[in-house]
Structures are given as structure tokens and as C-alpha cells.
Design an enzyme around this catalytic site. Structure first.
Site, short mmCIF file in Angstrom:
data_model
loop_
_atom_site.label_atom_id
_atom_site.label_comp_id
_atom_site.label_asym_id
_atom_site.label_seq_id
_atom_site.Cartn_x
_atom_site.Cartn_y
_atom_site.Cartn_z
CE LYS A 160 -1.71 1.61 4.02
NZ LYS A 160 -1.43 3.03 4.28
CG ASN A 161 2.31 2.62 3.56
OD1 ASN A 161 1.14 2.94 3.29
ND2 ASN A 161 2.70 2.32 4.77
NE ARG A 175 0.01 11.51 7.43
CZ ARG A 175 0.24 12.76 7.79
NH1 ARG A 175 -0.74 13.47 8.28
NH2 ARG A 175 1.41 13.31 7.65
CB CYS A 190 -4.78 10.24 11.73
SG CYS A 190 -3.27 9.36 12.09
NE ARG A 246 0.58 10.05 10.38
CZ ARG A 246 0.19 9.03 9.61
NH1 ARG A 246 -1.03 8.55 9.74
NH2 ARG A 246 0.99 8.56 8.69
N PRO A 247 2.34 16.20 11.90
CG PRO A 247 4.15 17.15 13.00
CD PRO A 247 3.15 16.04 13.12
CG ASP A 252 7.52 19.88 11.13
OD1 ASP A 252 6.81 18.86 11.08
OD2 ASP A 252 8.56 19.93 11.79
CG ASP A 265 3.23 1.14 9.55
OD1 ASP A 265 3.55 1.43 8.39
OD2 ASP A 265 2.89 1.98 10.39
CB VAL A 318 7.58 5.93 14.83
CG1 VAL A 318 7.21 6.66 13.55
CG2 VAL A 318 8.89 5.16 14.64
NE ARG A 325 -6.90 4.55 5.43
CZ ARG A 325 -6.26 5.53 6.05
NH1 ARG A 325 -6.65 5.95 7.23
NH2 ARG A 325 -5.22 6.10 5.48
C1 EPZ Z 1 4.35 6.67 6.41
O1 EPZ Z 1 3.62 7.72 6.99
C2 EPZ Z 1 3.37 5.52 6.26
N1 EPZ Z 1 2.26 5.93 5.38
C3 EPZ Z 1 2.84 5.12 7.63
O2 EPZ Z 1 2.01 3.98 7.43
C4 EPZ Z 1 4.01 4.72 8.52
O3 EPZ Z 1 3.52 4.42 9.81
C5 EPZ Z 1 5.01 5.88 8.60
O4 EPZ Z 1 5.44 6.25 7.27
C6 EPZ Z 1 6.24 5.52 9.41
O5 EPZ Z 1 6.85 4.40 8.86
C7 EPZ Z 1 2.47 5.97 4.04
O6 EPZ Z 1 3.54 5.71 3.54
C8 EPZ Z 1 1.28 6.36 3.21
P1 EPZ Z 1 6.48 9.81 8.78
P2 EPZ Z 1 4.30 9.20 7.09
O7 EPZ Z 1 6.45 11.13 8.08
O8 EPZ Z 1 5.16 9.46 5.95
C9 EPZ Z 1 6.71 12.89 12.36
C10 EPZ Z 1 0.15 2.60 7.71
O9 EPZ Z 1 -0.25 2.00 8.69
N2 EPZ Z 1 6.73 13.92 11.30
O10 EPZ Z 1 7.66 8.92 8.61
O11 EPZ Z 1 3.19 10.16 7.40
C11 EPZ Z 1 5.34 12.25 12.47
O12 EPZ Z 1 4.50 13.03 13.30
C12 EPZ Z 1 0.63 4.03 7.82
O13 EPZ Z 1 0.26 2.11 6.56
C13 EPZ Z 1 6.94 15.24 11.67
O14 EPZ Z 1 7.10 15.56 12.84
O15 EPZ Z 1 5.19 8.99 8.41
C14 EPZ Z 1 5.64 10.90 13.06
O16 EPZ Z 1 5.74 11.03 14.46
C15 EPZ Z 1 0.39 4.59 9.20
N3 EPZ Z 1 6.95 16.20 10.70
C16 EPZ Z 1 7.01 10.56 12.48
O17 EPZ Z 1 7.55 11.79 11.98
C17 EPZ Z 1 6.78 15.88 9.37
O18 EPZ Z 1 6.81 16.80 8.53
C18 EPZ Z 1 6.96 9.54 11.34
O19 EPZ Z 1 6.19 10.09 10.32
C19 EPZ Z 1 6.56 14.53 9.02
C20 EPZ Z 1 6.55 13.56 10.00
#
Ligand code: EPZ
Length: 427
Positions: free
Chosen positions: A23-24, A94, A118, A123-124, A126, A308, A330, A400
Site C-alpha cells: 500500500k505505502n 493523508r 489522525c 502528524r505534522p 513541517d 506499523d 515513532v 484501507r
Molecule cells: C508513512 O507515513 C506511512 N504511510 C505510515 O504507514 C508509517 O507508519 C510511517 O510512514 C512511518 O513508517 C504511508 O507511507 C502512506 P512519517 P508518514 O512522516 O510518511 C513525524 C500505515 O499504517 N513527522 O515517517 O506520514 C510524524 O509526526 C501508515 O500504513 C513530523 O514531525 O510517516 C511521526 O511522528 C500509518 N513532521 C514521524 O515523523 C513531518 O513533517 C513519522 O512520520 C513529518 C513527520
């Protein structure tokens, strides 16, 4: 109508399961197809509601999408005529935000609603926006919309404060067509990032180092057509492996890349499960005589233990002979499902990002509700091992991320069915 899963527990899972496309990876590869004006063929795309959402969004932008056969799409984005995404689509998923970098690279401007938080965290975005700014984009937030503009994107050196998967992917997509070289440091190493880089390189991009902590992108003028197979879903594979572990089952998982599952394999062996690597895409899990040993787990960005798979691992460890500790590093709120597991007789205490799991001899079936996508899977795992009947509601989460979930579980001997019923009216 509300749908629910009814699971009668106690059957060890036995047999073979085929893993679907990731999916991802599918979501971000579909988003990246915007970067080309030629036909792009994407195969092994899983049939999921999230995939339907990103396809709906690409259609909204003006991409022409033809479904050639199961899991195979031909996309042509030559005549895209919108670069603003509607709130109702982004709020549904998202990952729609992952179109921002591609739209910016293509049109020099894009407007995507700021994704809300969510269930699992705020999930910012920034880090995404810091990266696009570094490439020369002006970024503003107006009325809940993220607005990015750049007459020209220029390569730069970017350090990510956290190896965010989505931020790494958005920046890669924007940098592909930028002028000059972009270096992303402390970037995500997830296999889905590597799959995106391979997809883009097959279209003529020049991306080096994907899978390591530093990715270099030399901008090119345009990207051409390609044909790409999405990698297998390591989270789905891990989910079935843990389901076999929790039910003293014995299964063979096909089309699962062993090299993507090293952290889980190591933890399951530590917990006393027999894992036999038949070849690089075939894994046998034999838990028929396993007394699950307690293990401690810390979730980390890849190649650490996957966040995950955290909830599915906790469901498995709730049956261990001893106490395990799981530390979620995470996301800030990814233990909501624990209350539901405790209703099934688990003995788990959570304290901020820590779960202390005191193993119990068995779980008992109960009505439970999913709180997020991976929590739904964890509750199913608990239901397969529990005595009696478990019903799971809020199935929109499960749909999903898991293609043909019931069918695959039934093939493994699980007693599972999905029913539709009129909602209970409460006055
Ligand atoms: C991806 O989400 C995956 N989704 C998530 O899978 C997965 O849990 C996550 O990566 C971590 O492996 C997709 O690929 C569609 P991150 P993503 O940005 O990119 C913080 C599932 O179950 N962060 O790596 O949104 C954030 O808050 C889903 O399939 C910031 O602070 O994850 C989190 O604590 C759930 N600022 C951490 O980083 C930012 O700008 C990891 O988020 C971005 C992220």
C-alpha cells in the site's frame, strides 16, 4: 449498514498465503506518475480503499487512468488541469499530501489541504515544507490550505530533523525536475522510498543512494514512460506471520521479501517461533510447538522494528509466558487498541510511549472496535487465538490496508466472516 467481522477463535492458521503489493509504495508511486506526460504502467497495485482514494484524486487533477487488469493501471497525466486538491479527499487519506511535491515540480504551484492529525498522532508536515522551501518554494498556509509556489525549483542540501517517509518522498518528487543537485540527509530508508526511487529512475530521473541515509538527486528536464511492479507489502506479510505465531500455526508466506522483514524475523525467533527462509521471497513460520517467550521491542525508522507492526506484535506478545515491553518511538499515540485487547483478557498497561505486556495463557473473544488500520489487524490476530467469538467493527480501517483479508484468512483455516447489519438505533 454497518459491517463487522465475526471470528471464532482457536484454529491454528495453516497453509499458504500470497502477499499483495505494498500500500505505502503503490500510493506514492501513483502520486509520482503526475511527473510524466507519457503513459505510465503500474502493476501489482493492491485493491484497497486508500488506492481508490489516490486514483480518485488523480482523476480529479485530470489524469487519464485505465485499469488494464487486476492490479494493473495505465496512467497518463499529460492533460492534468488542476493543481489544487479538495479537502474531502485529503481528509480521507493523508497520503494525498504526497502529491504536493509532484504538482509543484510539474506546475510551479500547488494547493493541498493541510492534512489533519489522525488517531495515531498529530502528524505534522513541517519537515515536508522545510524541504520544499529549501528547493526555492514559497510556502504559506491559508484557510487550512498548504500553498506552495516556485518559479523554478533549484537543487539544495536538506537535512531532515526526522527521517520522515512522506517528507523524503515529497522532496524526492520535487527535486527530480529541479535545476541542479539536491542532497537529502538523514532521510527515510524504507523500502517504499527505494521503490519510488526505482520507479522514478526508470522514468529517467537521476536518484542515487535510496535506502541509505543520504539521497542525491540530479534534476532532469523531463520524465518519460515506464512500466513498474510495486514491491510486496512487508506490513501485510508481517501481519500474517504474527497471526501464525499467535495461533500456534504453520504457514508459508509467498511473495514476501525476506530482506524487508529482518527486524520482525529476528524478534519472532527471539520469541521462540521457528522461521525457515525458503528463498528470498518465501518464508515459512512454524509456531506449532511454540511457547511464546517475552521479548522487548522498540519501534524505529527502517530498518528498525516497524511501527506499523507494533500493534500486531503486542497482540502476539499478549500470549507470551512472561512480561514484554514495547516502546513506540515513532508515533505519539499508537496504543489506543490496547484497551480493546484488554477487553479480550490481555493484561497490558501503557505509560506514555511504553506498553508493559504481561502474557496470559489465553484470550477470550469479545466485541471490539478498530481504532486505526494496524489496530484492526491486531484485533483480528487476537480473535484468531481467542477462545470463543470476537466481533470487530469500524472495518473501514482494515479495508484501507488489507486486500481480500477475510479470503486470505479463510484459506489459512480461520473461522472468519464479514456481515452487514442495520445500525442499532439508540434513542
Ligand atoms: C508513512 O507515513 C506511512 N504511510 C505510515 O504507514 C508509517 O507508519 C510511517 O510512514 C512511518 O513508517 C504511508 O507511507 C502512506 P512519517 P508518514 O512522516 O510518511 C513525524 C500505515 O499504517 N513527522 O515517517 O506520514 C510524524 O509526526 C501508515 O500504513 C513530523 O514531525 O510517516 C511521526 O511522528 C500509518 N513532521 C514521524 O515523523 C513531518 O513533517 C513519522 O512520520 C513529518 C513527520
Amino acid at each position: 449498514m454497518t459491517e463487522k467481522l465475526i471470528i471464532k477463535g482457536g484454529n491454528p492458521l495453516k497453509g499458504e498465503v500470497n502477499i499483495s503489493g505494498a500500500k505505502n509504495s503503490a500510493l506514492v508511486v501513483l502520486a509520482a506518475s503526475i511527473l510524466s506526460k507519457d503513459d505510465v504502467v503500474i502493476k501489482n497495485v493492491p485493491d484497497l480503499t486508500d488506492v481508490n482514494t489516490i486514483i480518485e484524486l488523480l482523476n480529479y487533477f485530470g489524469s487519464k487512468i485505465e485499469r488494464k487488469s487486476k492490479g494493473e493501471f495505465v496512467i497518463n497525466s499529460r492533460f492534468i488541469n488542476k493543481n489544487t486538491a479538495p479537502y474531502e479527499l485529503v481528509s480521507k487519506m493523508r497520503a494525498s499530501f504526497f502529491t504536493l511535491g509532484a504538482l509543484l515540480a510539474r506546475f510551479g504551484e500547488a494547493q493541498i489541504p493541510l492534512p489533519g492529525g489522525c488517531a495515531i498522532g498529530s502528524r505534522p508536515v513541517d519537515i515536508h515544507l522545510k524541504g520544499l522551501k529549501a528547493l526555492g518554494a514559497e510556502v504559506s498556509i491559508e484557510h487550512g490550505m498548504t500553498i506552495v509556489k516556485a518559479n523554478k525549483l533549484i537543487g539544495n542540501k536538506i537535512y531532515l530533523d526526522f527521517p520522515s517517509v512522506g517528507a523524503t518522498e515529497n522532496i524526492i518528487m520535487a527535486a527530480c525536475l529541479a535545476e541542479g543537485t539536491t542532497i537529502i540527509e538523514n532521510c527515510a530508508k524504507e523500502p517504499e522510498v527505494v521503490d519510488l526511487a526505482n520507479f522514478l529512475n526508470s522514468m529517467g530521473a537521476k536518484i542515487h543512494g535510496a535506502g541509505s541515509a543520504t539521497i542525491t538527486i540530479d534534476g532532469v528536464k523531463k520524465l518519460h514512460s515506464t512500466e513498474h511492479n510495486v514491491i510486496p507489502d512487508r506490513i501485510e506479510a508481517g501481519t500474517f506471520m504474527l497471526a501464525a505465531g499467535a495461533t500456534k500455526g504453520k504457514i508459508v508466506v509467498h511473495n514476501a521479501l525476506e530482506k524487508h522483514l529482518e527486524s520482525l524475523i529476528s524478534k519472532m525467533i527471539e520469541a521462540g517461533v521457528k522461521i525457515n527462509i525458503i528463498d528470498d521471497k518465501t518464508i515459512e513460520v512454524d509456531a506449532t510447538n511454540t511457547i511464546i517467550k517475552p521479548v522487548d521491542v522498540r519501534t524505529l525508522p527502517y530498518p528498525g522494528f516497524f511501527t506499523d507492526l507494533q500493534s500486531q506484535m503486542v497482540a502476539f506478545l499478549s500470549l507470551a509466558k512472561g512480561t514484554s515491553i514495547v516502546y513506540e518511538t515513532v508515533f505519539e499515540n499508537r496504543f489506543m487498541y490496547v484497551d480493546e485487547l484488554n477487553r479480550m483478557g490481555a493484561d497490558i498497561k501503557t505509560e506514555s510511549n511504553l506498553a508493559i505486556i504481561k502474557g496470559v495463557p489465553s484470550l477470550s473473544g469479545a466485541p471490539v472496535k478498530a481504532t486505526d488500520l494496524r489496530a484492526a489487524a491486531a484485533l483480528a490476530i487476537a480473535g484468531f487465538s481467542a477462545e470463543g467469538e470476537t466481533t470487530i467493527t469500524e472495518l473501514q480501517y482494515l479495508d484501507r490496508g488489507y486486500e481480500n483479508f477475510e479470503e486470505k484468512c479463510k484459506k489459512l483455516g480461520a473461522d472468519i466472516k464479514r456481515i452487514k447489519e442495520l445500525p442499532v438505533l439508540t434513542y
